[in-house]
Design a protein around this motif. Structure first.
Motif, short mmCIF file in Angstrom:
data_model
loop_
_atom_site.label_atom_id
_atom_site.label_comp_id
_atom_site.label_asym_id
_atom_site.label_seq_id
_atom_site.Cartn_x
_atom_site.Cartn_y
_atom_site.Cartn_z
N SER A 235 31.93 42.75 43.04
CA SER A 235 30.78 41.86 42.84
C SER A 235 30.88 41.08 41.54
N LEU A 236 31.29 41.73 40.47
CA LEU A 236 31.40 41.05 39.18
C LEU A 236 32.47 39.97 39.21
N LEU A 237 33.60 40.27 39.81
CA LEU A 237 34.67 39.27 39.86
C LEU A 237 34.27 38.05 40.68
N ILE A 238 33.62 38.29 41.81
CA ILE A 238 33.16 37.17 42.64
C ILE A 238 32.13 36.34 41.88
N ALA A 239 31.21 37.01 41.20
CA ALA A 239 30.20 36.30 40.41
C ALA A 239 30.84 35.46 39.31
N ARG A 240 31.84 36.03 38.61
CA ARG A 240 32.49 35.27 37.54
C ARG A 240 33.19 34.03 38.09
N ALA A 241 33.75 34.11 39.29
CA ALA A 241 34.38 32.93 39.90
C ALA A 241 33.35 31.88 40.25
N ILE A 242 32.23 32.30 40.86
CA ILE A 242 31.20 31.35 41.27
C ILE A 242 30.58 30.65 40.07
N GLU A 243 30.18 31.43 39.07
CA GLU A 243 29.43 30.84 37.96
C GLU A 243 30.31 29.97 37.07
N ASN A 244 31.61 30.27 37.02
CA ASN A 244 32.52 29.47 36.19
C ASN A 244 33.31 28.44 37.00
N VAL B 82 42.32 37.84 44.42
CA VAL B 82 42.36 36.44 44.02
C VAL B 82 41.17 35.77 44.69
N ILE B 83 40.34 35.11 43.88
CA ILE B 83 39.07 34.53 44.34
C ILE B 83 39.06 33.06 43.97
N ASP B 84 38.61 32.21 44.89
CA ASP B 84 38.63 30.77 44.62
C ASP B 84 37.34 30.32 43.93
N PRO B 85 37.25 29.05 43.52
CA PRO B 85 36.08 28.59 42.75
C PRO B 85 34.76 28.60 43.51
N TRP B 86 34.80 28.75 44.83
CA TRP B 86 33.57 28.91 45.62
C TRP B 86 33.14 30.37 45.70
N GLY B 87 33.96 31.28 45.19
CA GLY B 87 33.67 32.70 45.30
C GLY B 87 34.24 33.34 46.56
N GLU B 88 35.11 32.63 47.26
CA GLU B 88 35.75 33.16 48.46
C GLU B 88 36.96 34.00 48.07
N VAL B 89 37.05 35.21 48.60
CA VAL B 89 38.20 36.07 48.34
C VAL B 89 39.35 35.60 49.22
N ILE B 90 40.41 35.10 48.60
CA ILE B 90 41.53 34.58 49.39
C ILE B 90 42.66 35.59 49.54
N ALA B 91 42.63 36.65 48.74
CA ALA B 91 43.59 37.75 48.91
C ALA B 91 43.01 38.98 48.23
N GLU B 92 43.21 40.15 48.87
CA GLU B 92 42.72 41.40 48.30
C GLU B 92 43.64 42.53 48.71
N ALA B 93 44.00 43.36 47.75
CA ALA B 93 44.86 44.51 48.01
C ALA B 93 44.04 45.69 48.50
N GLY B 94 44.74 46.72 48.96
CA GLY B 94 44.11 47.99 49.28
C GLY B 94 44.06 48.87 48.04
N GLU B 95 44.12 50.18 48.25
CA GLU B 95 44.01 51.11 47.12
C GLU B 95 45.36 51.52 46.55
N GLY B 96 46.42 51.39 47.32
CA GLY B 96 47.73 51.89 46.89
C GLY B 96 48.55 50.87 46.12
N GLU B 97 49.70 51.31 45.66
CA GLU B 97 50.61 50.41 44.95
C GLU B 97 51.13 49.35 45.91
N GLU B 98 51.04 48.08 45.50
CA GLU B 98 51.52 46.99 46.35
C GLU B 98 51.64 45.70 45.54
N ILE B 99 52.31 44.74 46.14
CA ILE B 99 52.38 43.38 45.61
C ILE B 99 51.46 42.50 46.44
N LEU B 100 50.52 41.87 45.78
CA LEU B 100 49.58 40.95 46.44
C LEU B 100 49.93 39.53 46.03
#
Length: 260
Positions: A182-191, A215-233
């Protein structure tokens, strides 16, 4: 201008810098197979939260970490956000984010301003005092560390000074993963900018970590999100979209900072 981002969501070996250099090198090599422009590591990737042993394992002036990152960036021709490291200075230990250009040069450092008392950071670290703004490839960035994202005025200050993308490196616990998102999406939207957030995976003796790098775009849309484990996103960002969104809703023109 477009830029391809690779986030290395790393499972950190607790209190073992030697092992973590090996893990980070493996993940960076895996990431560069995707031909990114920028690779991002998480917070305190050399030590994890082994705070009680920082006097022993912190990196003096971040020298070993910087040398490793500069060599790795130059060899692979890729820009690196070297997460953050426990950086022993003349005054104490700082939690320092490192920015390395693709030609292997240290571009910027920023030490975490807001220390998280719930995890006893204030007992082991001293807060930074510098700016988080920097440039890569001619574009404006700002890089922050974990708890910083709970202080919107701190991130807004940097967006108003030209940041088109905000980098966040973290060791954010699974217990509060809803806050992370929620905080990350809010920071993208407000900035009205991209947010590129690298969290760690795995656990240590006291915590289970959330993963869910994003990775979240300037509209607050999540364009990529990892799971819980080790990975490359990976994700591609387009800086033209920042200008577009800021033109549609001119938040920065309509601010009245004299009142707040």
């Amino acid at each position: 201008m477009k830029m391809k981002i690779a986030i290395a969501q790393m499972d950190i070996a607790y209190g073992n810098p030697e092992e973590n250099y090996i893990i980070a090198d493996r993940l960076i090599q895996e990431a560069v197979e995707e031909n990114p422009d920028l690779v991002v590591l998480p917070e305190l990737w050399t030590t994890g939260y082994d705070l009680e042993r920082l006097d022993e394992i912190a990196d003096g002036k971040a020298a070993e970490s910087i040398a490793f990152l500069e060599k790795t960036a130059a060899q692979n021709g890729v820009n690196l956000i070297g997460g953050s490291v426990a950086n022993r200075t003349g005054n104490g230990v700082e939690n320092t984010l490192l920015v390395i250009s693709k030609d292997g040069k240290l571009v910027h450092t920023y030490s975490k301003l807001h220390l998280f008392q719930l995890m006893d950071e204030h007992h082991y670290f001293i807060p930074g005092t510098g700016t988080a703004n920097f440039e890569l490839e001619g574009r404006g960035f700002a890089g922050f560390v974990c708890y910083d994202i709970r202080f919107p005025e701190w991130l807004r200050k940097h967006a108003s000074k030209g940041a088109e993308a905000i980098i966040v490196v973290a060791e954010w616990p699974k217990l509060r993963v809803a806050h992370w998102r929620s905080l990350l999406i809010a920071r993208a939207i407000e900035n009205q900018c991209y947010v590129i957030a690298c969290n760690r995976a795995g656990s240590d003796p006291k915590n289970v970590f959330a993963g869910h790098s994003m990775v979240i775009d300037p509209w607050g849309e999540v364009i990529a999100e990892a799971g819980e484990g080790e990975e490359i996103l990976t994700a591609e960002i387009d800086f033209d979209k920042v200008k577009e969104v800021r033109g549609i809703i001119p938040v920065f023109e309509d601010r009245r900072p004299e009142h707040y």
